[in-house]
Design a protein around this motif. Structure first.
Motif, PDB file in Angstrom:
ATOM      1  N   SER A   1       0.800  -1.231   0.000  1.00  0.00           N
ATOM      2  CA  SER A   1       0.000   0.000   0.000  1.00  0.00           C
ATOM      3  C   SER A   1       0.832   1.281   0.000  1.00  0.00           C
ATOM      4  CB  SER A   1      -0.934   0.011   1.220  1.00  0.00           C
ATOM      5  OG  SER A   1      -0.189   0.073   2.425  1.00  0.00           O
TER       6      SER A   1
ATOM      7  N   LEU B   1       0.174   4.100  -2.466  1.00  0.00           N
ATOM      8  CA  LEU B   1      -1.063   4.844  -2.231  1.00  0.00           C
ATOM      9  C   LEU B   1      -0.888   5.946  -1.192  1.00  0.00           C
ATOM     10  CD1 LEU B   1      -3.596   1.859  -2.174  1.00  0.00           C
ATOM     11  CD2 LEU B   1      -3.061   3.383  -4.075  1.00  0.00           C
ATOM     12  N   TRP B   2       0.207   5.902  -0.435  1.00  0.00           N
ATOM     13  CA  TRP B   2       0.439   6.934   0.567  1.00  0.00           C
ATOM     14  C   TRP B   2       0.715   8.292  -0.073  1.00  0.00           C
ATOM     15  CZ3 TRP B   2       3.954   4.591   4.957  1.00  0.00           C
ATOM     16  CH2 TRP B   2       3.353   3.413   5.431  1.00  0.00           C
ATOM     17  N   LEU B   3       1.059   8.298  -1.370  1.00  0.00           N
ATOM     18  CA  LEU B   3       1.293   9.561  -2.053  1.00  0.00           C
ATOM     19  C   LEU B   3       0.007  10.349  -2.252  1.00  0.00           C
ATOM     20  CD1 LEU B   3       3.833   8.313  -4.742  1.00  0.00           C
ATOM     21  CD2 LEU B   3       4.333   9.408  -2.547  1.00  0.00           C
ATOM     22  N   VAL B   4      -1.136   9.679  -2.151  1.00  0.00           N
ATOM     23  CA  VAL B   4      -2.426  10.360  -2.224  1.00  0.00           C
ATOM     24  C   VAL B   4      -2.702  10.947  -0.836  1.00  0.00           C
ATOM     25  CG1 VAL B   4      -4.880  10.128  -2.758  1.00  0.00           C
ATOM     26  CG2 VAL B   4      -3.178   8.723  -3.965  1.00  0.00           C
ATOM     27  N   PRO B   5      -2.846  12.265  -0.724  1.00  0.00           N
ATOM     28  CA  PRO B   5      -2.925  12.903   0.613  1.00  0.00           C
ATOM     29  C   PRO B   5      -3.967  12.299   1.546  1.00  0.00           C
ATOM     30  CG  PRO B   5      -2.640  14.557  -1.089  1.00  0.00           C
ATOM     31  CD  PRO B   5      -2.810  13.245  -1.802  1.00  0.00           C
ATOM     32  N   PRO B   6      -5.217  12.038   1.132  1.00  0.00           N
ATOM     33  CA  PRO B   6      -6.160  11.507   2.128  1.00  0.00           C
ATOM     34  C   PRO B   6      -5.799  10.103   2.601  1.00  0.00           C
ATOM     35  CG  PRO B   6      -7.318  12.442   0.245  1.00  0.00           C
ATOM     36  CD  PRO B   6      -5.890  12.309  -0.135  1.00  0.00           C
ATOM     37  N   LEU B   7      -5.248   9.278   1.701  1.00  0.00           N
ATOM     38  CA  LEU B   7      -5.005   7.879   2.044  1.00  0.00           C
ATOM     39  C   LEU B   7      -3.863   7.712   3.026  1.00  0.00           C
ATOM     40  CD1 LEU B   7      -5.487   6.123  -1.418  1.00  0.00           C
ATOM     41  CD2 LEU B   7      -7.114   6.372   0.462  1.00  0.00           C
ATOM     42  N   VAL B   8      -2.915   8.652   3.038  1.00  0.00           N
ATOM     43  CA  VAL B   8      -1.798   8.513   3.970  1.00  0.00           C
ATOM     44  C   VAL B   8      -2.273   8.684   5.408  1.00  0.00           C
ATOM     45  CG1 VAL B   8      -1.133  10.957   4.000  1.00  0.00           C
ATOM     46  CG2 VAL B   8       0.613   9.188   4.309  1.00  0.00           C
TER      47      VAL B   8
END
Length: 339
Positions: A181, A184-191
């Protein structure tokens, strides 16, 4: 006499009886939320117990020694490797150049060490969790059991070997999901969602199992984990967000790098206390749920026995004819004295 009847029925029938006695779904949800908050405040109070505070120093000492030992042997090489890796990416160099134009050129010198610390954080969290589960959880579950549930029968449904295998298997699965995962941490909400969710799932798996390993049987443990999965996962996720608090130290940038020898032990101790609190939270919640399950099973057993031993209704005699309504039967008149 009640214990004999319960033993004869077995664990499976007791769990089924407990399920029938729980009540409507809405009542179950309210009871679960009340139990969750009650266990929370009890865990907060137990964190101030001298025995719990003393137990927290053992994982702290082990983690500090291990961290400084690994840093002594591998810190320079890790920072050099990350620096060389960053220099190969033009996008990163452009970003650092933009920071220099904004007057924040000092961040270039601390960017690689800061990235090494950020990448090492998941390893620190995992080791803290496993050390708390290994050295603190058994003693804290024993403390909760002695003070709140002294009469709760211990069925030893989980051995030490099974507990270790369960924790290692859950940790390995969490690490795999964590690595997969990371893009996906590069997407602000998902981190802000994925890491606490993964830590929460791992916390729930490890501490819920250990909290019931001594007191519950295997069937009771599976039932409690299945029926309270939502509450237990919520507890784990909240604990995961609490565990993210030490990560705020990384945001101090150059100041953190300068004070790393002091702040790293502080961060590790915070991690240790958070997981100790989570372990106590799961212990209070799980043992209370176990006590309620057995109490509900016992009530149902008492109600079931008279129905099983009830006698069939008495049959009317053959010479008596049933009537639709009540008719009094009067004796025939005496005709001997009629004349």
């Amino acid at each position: 006499m009640l214990k004999g009847k319960k033993g004869a029925r077995g664990v499976g029938s007791g769990i089924e009886a407990g399920l029938r006695a729980i009540g409507p779904p809405k009542a179950c949800i309210l009871a679960g939320m009340n139990l969750l908050f009650d266990s929370f405040w009890r865990a907060v109070g137990y964190c101030l117990h001298p025995r719990v505070i003393a137990l927290s120093f053992l994982p702290l000492i082990l983690m500090v020694v291990l961290s400084f030992g690994l840093g002594y042997f591998f810190w320079d090489g890790a920072v050099a490797s990350v620096t060389a890796w960053l220099e190969d990416y033009e996008l990163v160099q452009a970003f650092l150049g933009w920071l220099e134009r904004l007057g924040m050129g000092s961040l270039r010198t601390v960017f690689a060490p800061l990235l090494v610390l950020v990448l090492a954080t998941p390893l620190i969290v995992l080791l803290c969790l496993l050390l708390v589960a290994m050295f603190m959880t058994p003693a804290m579950v024993e403390l909760v059991g002695q003070r709140r549930f002294p009469t709760l029968e211990r069925k030893h449904g989980g051995s030490l070997v099974v507990s270790v295998l369960w924790s290692l298997g859950s940790t390995l699965l969490a690490v795999v999901v964590l690595v997969v995962s990371m893009p996906l941490w590069l997407v602000p909400p998902l981190v802000l969602i994925l890491p606490p969710l993964i830590w929460g799932w791992l916390t729930y798996r490890v501490f819920a199992f250990d909290a019931l390993a001594v007191h519950a049987s295997s069937e009771e443990r599976k039932h409690i984990l299945r029926e309270n999965r939502g509450s237990l996962l919520l507890m784990g996720v909240l604990s995961g967000y609490l565990g993210a608090a030490p990560s705020l130290l990384w945001a101090s940038g150059a100041m953190f790098i300068a004070l790393a020898p002091l702040l790293v032990p502080v961060a590790i101790w915070i991690y240790t206390l958070v997981f100790a609190f989570a372990s106590l939270w799961f212990a209070h919640f799980s043992l209370t749920a176990l006590q309620r399950l057995r109490a509900a099973s016992g009530v149902e057993v008492l109600d079931a026995e008279p129905r099983e031993a009830a006698q069939p209704p008495a049959q009317p005699d053959e010479g008596v004819q049933p009537t639709d309504s009540f008719t009094p039967h009067l004796p025939p008149p005496d005709r001997s004295g009629a004349s």
